[in-house]
Scaffold this active site. Structure first.
Site, PDB file in Angstrom:
ATOM      1  N   GLU A 137       1.072  -1.135   0.127  1.00  0.00           N
ATOM      2  CA  GLU A 137       0.246   0.110   0.184  1.00  0.00           C
ATOM      3  C   GLU A 137       0.976   1.329  -0.063  1.00  0.00           C
ATOM      4  O   GLU A 137       0.832   2.097   1.243  1.00  0.00           O
ATOM      5  CB  GLU A 137      -1.106   0.002   0.965  1.00  0.00           C
ATOM      6  N   GLU A 244      -6.671 -11.050  -0.985  1.00  0.00           N
ATOM      7  CA  GLU A 244      -7.407 -10.804   0.447  1.00  0.00           C
ATOM      8  C   GLU A 244      -8.545 -10.393  -0.364  1.00  0.00           C
ATOM      9  O   GLU A 244      -9.237  -9.210   0.551  1.00  0.00           O
ATOM     10  CB  GLU A 244      -6.975  -9.290   0.982  1.00  0.00           C
TER      11      GLU A 244
HETATM   12  C1  GLA Z   1      -4.854  -4.601   4.503  1.00  0.00           C
HETATM   13  C2  GLA Z   1      -4.008  -5.030   4.415  1.00  0.00           C
HETATM   14  C3  GLA Z   1      -4.789  -6.311   6.019  1.00  0.00           C
HETATM   15  C4  GLA Z   1      -5.170  -6.019   6.604  1.00  0.00           C
HETATM   16  C5  GLA Z   1      -7.025  -5.599   5.506  1.00  0.00           C
HETATM   17  C6  GLA Z   1      -7.930  -5.080   7.300  1.00  0.00           C
HETATM   18  O1  GLA Z   1      -5.432  -4.348   3.391  1.00  0.00           O
HETATM   19  O2  GLA Z   1      -3.285  -5.481   3.278  1.00  0.00           O
HETATM   20  O3  GLA Z   1      -3.600  -6.923   6.694  1.00  0.00           O
HETATM   21  O4  GLA Z   1      -5.175  -5.357   7.703  1.00  0.00           O
HETATM   22  O5  GLA Z   1      -6.369  -3.513   5.518  1.00  0.00           O
HETATM   23  O6  GLA Z   1      -8.204  -5.797   7.357  1.00  0.00           O
END
Ligand code: GLA
Length: 338
Positions: A137, A244
């Site tokens: 990020e 994710e």
């Molecule tokens: C981001 C992070 C994850 C997690 C999510 C929310 O996407 O990469 O590690 O913290 O936020 O749970």
């Protein structure tokens, strides 16, 4: 939770010719969801337990107990494991950026600490972890700026990104190294992620993949945007992983809090959505090597507390009792050859 004998097809077998099927786990869910996880999934990611703040709370203190338990769970069930995450602006301790008097450290000190952290963590899980989210990020969400403000950037300038990959590669030359981000299918951010990764490749950085976090919902992003993002990233010749995935029942700016169970029409909309998404993912199976959900079943999801604290959400293919939902059945209908 459920002692039922399962008879439904296994996700990991349904997609065996396509990609790995993963789930984010934590020390609690490897117990409460063990049966579901071992039946359907062949990859795990630590939800929080390998983040900087979790494993390295003070300069001379490493705390690996929880992370070790998750790695042992992967070994016990013959699952692959992704590492998450080495460099991030969140869940990272303050000591990393400060000297004893609380002043910002210089670049050389930050790099020495990053190198030492990376060596310790990555080498510990060599053989267990085949792929790391090295940098998470760093792209700015809005506007024309490429990178988001962070202490990393303040101290070291943009070069901290390639350094992180170099250190990870030195620590485990056989690990696959990923850049990971969210809103990865929104055109503006997609283009910026592409620009960053191309810059890294052009300068010879050891990077092997792009992680699409895929925190999606019933409405966003549009399937066309998902397709365009996959095509644009794939054009760099790197492998792609969804890291994710979840499909929230609510638009991001919908702050409603009135549902206590998932209405049938939303479950049906979610089934259609998963069908459309997995249709695209399978088309690009030559580029996509893994699809990891950010959880496994609706009894545990971070979305119960984000962006609205205490609002129940139902983002997965399995319900709160770990039973298949309409979205799961839809994927079976579209995937299993009869
Ligand atoms: C981001 C992070 C994850 C997690 C999510 C929310 O996407 O990469 O590690 O913290 O936020 O749970």
């Amino acid at each position: 939770m459920s002692n039922t004998q399962r008879s439904e097809p296994r996700l990991k077998e349904m997609f065996a010719d396509d990609f790995l099927i993963g789930a984010a786990v934590n020390p609690r869910t490897i117990e409460t969801q063990e049966e579901l996880l071992s039946y359907h999934f062949n990859s795990i990611t630590a939800e929080n337990e390998m983040k900087f703040v979790s494993v390295h709370p003070a300069e001379d203190t490493y705390t690996f107990e929880d992370a070790d338990r998750l790695a042992a769970f992967a070994r016990k069930h013959g699952m692959k494991m992704r590492g998450h995450t080495l460099v991030w602006h969140n869940q990272t301790t303050d000591w990393l950026f400060e000297d004893k008097n609380g002043n910002m450290v210089d670049k050389a000190t930050l790099y020495a600490r990053l190198k030492s952290h990376t060596d310790t963590v990555v080498k510990r899980y060599k053989g267990d972890i085949y792929a790391w989210d090295v940098v998470n990020e760093v792209i700015a969400d809005e506007g024309a700026e490429l990178l988001r403000p962070s202490k990393w950037l303040d101290i070291a300038g943009p070069e901290f990104i390639s350094k992180a990959f170099e250190y990870a590669h030195e620590a485990d030359p056989s690990a696959l190294l990923f850049y990971n981000d969210y809103n990865e299918s929104h055109p503006n951010k997609r283009d910026k992620i592409h620009t960053l990764v191309k810059l890294l490749l052009d300068q010879g950085t050891p990077i092997h993949g792009i992680g699409l976090q895929a925190h999606w919902n019933l409405y966003d992003p549009a399937l066309d945007d998902i397709r365009s993002a996959i095509e644009k990233y794939a054009s760099l010749g790197l492998q792609l992983q969804l890291t994710e995935l979840d499909v929230s029942m609510f638009r991001f700016d919908d702050k409603r809090k009135d549902l206590t169970e998932a209405p049938e029409e939303l479950l049906e909309a979610q089934a259609k959505r998963y069908e459309g998404m997995f249709g695209i993912l399978r088309e690009y199976r030559d580029h996509i090597t893994s699809v990891t959900f950010w959880g496994a079943a609706d009894d545990y999801t971070w979305l119960d507390h984000f962006p609205v604290r205490g609002r129940k959400n139902w983002p997965f293919l399995f319900d709160e009792r770990h039973q298949p939902k309409p979205a799961f059945h839809r994927l079976v209908e579209r995937t299993v050859k009869v």
